[in-house]
Design a protein around this motif. Sequence first.
Motif, PDB file in Angstrom:
ATOM      1  N   ILE A  54     -14.599  -2.244   1.465  1.00 51.51           N
ATOM      2  CA  ILE A  54     -15.869  -1.708   0.996  1.00 51.51           C
ATOM      3  C   ILE A  54     -16.538  -2.733   0.095  1.00 51.51           C
ATOM      4  O   ILE A  54     -15.862  -3.429  -0.676  1.00 51.51           O
ATOM      5  CB  ILE A  54     -15.690  -0.366   0.247  1.00 51.51           C
ATOM      6  CG1 ILE A  54     -17.050   0.193  -0.178  1.00 51.51           C
ATOM      7  CG2 ILE A  54     -14.772  -0.511  -0.953  1.00 51.51           C
ATOM      8  CD1 ILE A  54     -17.005   1.593  -0.717  1.00 51.51           C
ATOM      9  N   LYS A  55     -17.847  -2.837   0.239  1.00 50.47           N
ATOM     10  CA  LYS A  55     -18.651  -3.698  -0.620  1.00 50.47           C
ATOM     11  C   LYS A  55     -19.742  -2.846  -1.254  1.00 50.47           C
ATOM     12  O   LYS A  55     -20.352  -2.001  -0.580  1.00 50.47           O
ATOM     13  CB  LYS A  55     -19.265  -4.843   0.184  1.00 50.47           C
ATOM     14  CG  LYS A  55     -18.242  -5.826   0.728  1.00 50.47           C
ATOM     15  CD  LYS A  55     -18.910  -6.949   1.503  1.00 50.47           C
ATOM     16  CE  LYS A  55     -17.870  -7.920   2.048  1.00 50.47           C
ATOM     17  NZ  LYS A  55     -18.492  -9.029   2.831  1.00 50.47           N
ATOM     18  N   LEU A  56     -19.967  -3.056  -2.546  1.00 47.37           N
ATOM     19  CA  LEU A  56     -20.948  -2.263  -3.288  1.00 47.37           C
ATOM     20  C   LEU A  56     -21.912  -3.168  -4.025  1.00 47.37           C
ATOM     21  O   LEU A  56     -21.515  -4.186  -4.591  1.00 47.37           O
ATOM     22  CB  LEU A  56     -20.250  -1.363  -4.322  1.00 47.37           C
ATOM     23  CG  LEU A  56     -19.245  -0.327  -3.842  1.00 47.37           C
ATOM     24  CD1 LEU A  56     -18.558   0.306  -5.036  1.00 47.37           C
ATOM     25  CD2 LEU A  56     -19.928   0.752  -3.019  1.00 47.37           C
ATOM     26  N   GLN A  57     -23.175  -2.776  -4.020  1.00 48.68           N
ATOM     27  CA  GLN A  57     -24.190  -3.429  -4.830  1.00 48.68           C
ATOM     28  C   GLN A  57     -25.023  -2.344  -5.498  1.00 48.68           C
ATOM     29  O   GLN A  57     -25.364  -1.346  -4.860  1.00 48.68           O
ATOM     30  CB  GLN A  57     -25.084  -4.335  -3.986  1.00 48.68           C
ATOM     31  CG  GLN A  57     -24.400  -5.595  -3.478  1.00 48.68           C
ATOM     32  CD  GLN A  57     -25.352  -6.512  -2.746  1.00 48.68           C
ATOM     33  OE1 GLN A  57     -26.145  -6.070  -1.932  1.00 48.68           O
ATOM     34  NE2 GLN A  57     -25.289  -7.795  -3.043  1.00 48.68           N
ATOM     35  N   SER A  58     -25.320  -2.513  -6.770  1.00 47.65           N
ATOM     36  CA  SER A  58     -26.096  -1.497  -7.489  1.00 47.65           C
ATOM     37  C   SER A  58     -27.428  -2.056  -7.953  1.00 47.65           C
ATOM     38  O   SER A  58     -27.532  -3.235  -8.318  1.00 47.65           O
ATOM     39  CB  SER A  58     -25.303  -0.976  -8.691  1.00 47.65           C
ATOM     40  OG  SER A  58     -25.042  -2.018  -9.600  1.00 47.65           O
ATOM     41  N   TYR A 108     -23.766   0.674  -0.237  1.00 47.99           N
ATOM     42  CA  TYR A 108     -22.385   0.452   0.174  1.00 47.99           C
ATOM     43  C   TYR A 108     -22.295   0.042   1.633  1.00 47.99           C
ATOM     44  O   TYR A 108     -23.144   0.392   2.463  1.00 47.99           O
ATOM     45  CB  TYR A 108     -21.525   1.694  -0.071  1.00 47.99           C
ATOM     46  CG  TYR A 108     -21.848   2.887   0.814  1.00 47.99           C
ATOM     47  CD1 TYR A 108     -21.240   3.035   2.067  1.00 47.99           C
ATOM     48  CD2 TYR A 108     -22.749   3.867   0.399  1.00 47.99           C
ATOM     49  CE1 TYR A 108     -21.527   4.120   2.881  1.00 47.99           C
ATOM     50  CE2 TYR A 108     -23.039   4.958   1.200  1.00 47.99           C
ATOM     51  CZ  TYR A 108     -22.438   5.074   2.436  1.00 47.99           C
ATOM     52  OH  TYR A 108     -22.733   6.145   3.249  1.00 47.99           O
ATOM     53  N   GLN A 109     -21.259  -0.724   1.924  1.00 48.76           N
ATOM     54  CA  GLN A 109     -20.954  -1.128   3.285  1.00 48.76           C
ATOM     55  C   GLN A 109     -19.449  -1.026   3.451  1.00 48.76           C
ATOM     56  O   GLN A 109     -18.687  -1.756   2.810  1.00 48.76           O
ATOM     57  CB  GLN A 109     -21.439  -2.555   3.544  1.00 48.76           C
ATOM     58  CG  GLN A 109     -21.283  -3.003   4.988  1.00 48.76           C
ATOM     59  CD  GLN A 109     -21.926  -4.358   5.246  1.00 48.76           C
ATOM     60  OE1 GLN A 109     -22.331  -5.046   4.302  1.00 48.76           O
ATOM     61  NE2 GLN A 109     -22.017  -4.750   6.504  1.00 48.76           N
ATOM     62  N   ALA A 110     -19.007  -0.104   4.288  1.00 51.36           N
ATOM     63  CA  ALA A 110     -17.576   0.152   4.474  1.00 51.36           C
ATOM     64  C   ALA A 110     -17.179  -0.168   5.910  1.00 51.36           C
ATOM     65  O   ALA A 110     -17.953   0.045   6.843  1.00 51.36           O
ATOM     66  CB  ALA A 110     -17.253   1.601   4.155  1.00 51.36           C
ATOM     67  N   SER A 111     -15.972  -0.676   6.061  1.00 52.28           N
ATOM     68  CA  SER A 111     -15.449  -0.956   7.404  1.00 52.28           C
ATOM     69  C   SER A 111     -13.997  -0.506   7.476  1.00 52.28           C
ATOM     70  O   SER A 111     -13.259  -0.610   6.503  1.00 52.28           O
ATOM     71  CB  SER A 111     -15.548  -2.452   7.722  1.00 52.28           C
ATOM     72  OG  SER A 111     -14.772  -3.205   6.821  1.00 52.28           O
ATOM     73  N   GLY A 112     -13.616  -0.003   8.631  1.00 52.95           N
ATOM     74  CA  GLY A 112     -12.225   0.391   8.853  1.00 52.95           C
ATOM     75  C   GLY A 112     -11.815   1.705   8.210  1.00 52.95           C
ATOM     76  O   GLY A 112     -10.632   2.024   8.163  1.00 52.95           O
ATOM     77  N   ALA A 113     -12.768   2.469   7.694  1.00 49.58           N
ATOM     78  CA  ALA A 113     -12.430   3.741   7.041  1.00 49.58           C
ATOM     79  C   ALA A 113     -12.054   4.788   8.084  1.00 49.58           C
ATOM     80  O   ALA A 113     -12.668   4.861   9.151  1.00 49.58           O
ATOM     81  CB  ALA A 113     -13.600   4.235   6.205  1.00 49.58           C
ATOM     82  N   VAL A 114     -11.042   5.593   7.779  1.00 52.94           N
ATOM     83  CA  VAL A 114     -10.615   6.641   8.699  1.00 52.94           C
ATOM     84  C   VAL A 114     -11.558   7.835   8.598  1.00 52.94           C
ATOM     85  O   VAL A 114     -12.208   8.047   7.574  1.00 52.94           O
ATOM     86  CB  VAL A 114      -9.166   7.089   8.406  1.00 52.94           C
ATOM     87  CG1 VAL A 114      -8.198   5.956   8.585  1.00 52.94           C
ATOM     88  CG2 VAL A 114      -9.058   7.672   7.003  1.00 52.94           C
ATOM     89  N   GLN A 115     -11.640   8.591   9.677  1.00 52.64           N
ATOM     90  CA  GLN A 115     -12.490   9.775   9.687  1.00 52.64           C
ATOM     91  C   GLN A 115     -11.973  10.789   8.667  1.00 52.64           C
ATOM     92  O   GLN A 115     -10.777  10.970   8.512  1.00 52.64           O
ATOM     93  CB  GLN A 115     -12.506  10.396  11.091  1.00 52.64           C
ATOM     94  CG  GLN A 115     -13.548  11.483  11.254  1.00 52.64           C
ATOM     95  CD  GLN A 115     -13.642  11.946  12.706  1.00 52.64           C
ATOM     96  OE1 GLN A 115     -12.776  11.629  13.505  1.00 52.64           O
ATOM     97  NE2 GLN A 115     -14.683  12.681  13.029  1.00 52.64           N
ATOM     98  N   GLY A 116     -12.876  11.431   7.959  1.00 49.27           N
ATOM     99  CA  GLY A 116     -12.475  12.390   6.935  1.00 49.27           C
ATOM    100  C   GLY A 116     -12.307  11.763   5.570  1.00 49.27           C
ATOM    101  O   GLY A 116     -11.732  12.370   4.670  1.00 49.27           O
TER     102      GLY A 116
END
Length: 269
Positions: free
Chosen positions: A153-157, A168-176
């Motif tokens: 996950i990458k975050l910028q505020s 946010y930009q997330a990769s590979g996260a499981v469903q749920g």
Amino acid sequence: MKTTKILWLANFFLAITLSITAFAAMYKTPVKKITVNNPGKGFAVVELFTSEGCSSCPPADELLARLEKESAGKELFVLAYHVDYFDRLDWKDTFGSPEYSKRQVQYGQWLRLPQIYTPQVIVNGSTEFIGSEEASIRKAISAQLNTRSNPEIKLQSHLSENSFKVHYQASGAVQGSNLLIAIIQKAARTQVARGENEGRTLSHVQIVRKLQYEKLTEAGNGAVTVTLPKGYNEKDWEVIGLIQNQSNGKVIAAAKATKFETIVDHNQH
């Protein structure tokens, strides 16, 4: 007298024999080393549940402060949740919230614990320890840091007048899985006037002042608007994002937010 002496000698030689056997076995069987794969590819999230009204908590708070000092250059994230169920013992925790007590109860269900307590540490949402068990906690942190993690996950505020937007930009996260945005006050001190810690000045680090849950989009990217807690400033506070599996509580990714940088298109007029 003679019988006693014989028995004593027999026991003495038996002890010597056992000692020699144990000594030989120690050299015969080498100590098993822990094999570390993909060093430095993992991350560790340490969540401490604490309270200013708990006399057993200051050592855990001090350990958290040491871990935070050592976190530079590591994917190590520490968060302190001040629970409110100690408030009935004549001192209301300055940073206590029923929301954090509720989160601890949820961990109790995820980890199938007979009870919750303070100080309690959860590492990556999957293992729990008494908050002052330094050796065990450090071992768990080391294991997580040296275990490869696929989701990221990458975050910028982007700060505005009374709120900020977290991209946010997330990769590979499981469903749920959910995205948790934690607004952290880096440090504070409290003079406790009553309760179990009466007369003490307590130092705190990485205090969770706001926790916001968001569902991840199917694309794995988006933006979340968060209202600023009272007293927020960019110097003394920070934003940490966690991705957590809601079926078992495991934290599968974590990151600190960096300042949002707008890309300027110089071809536009």
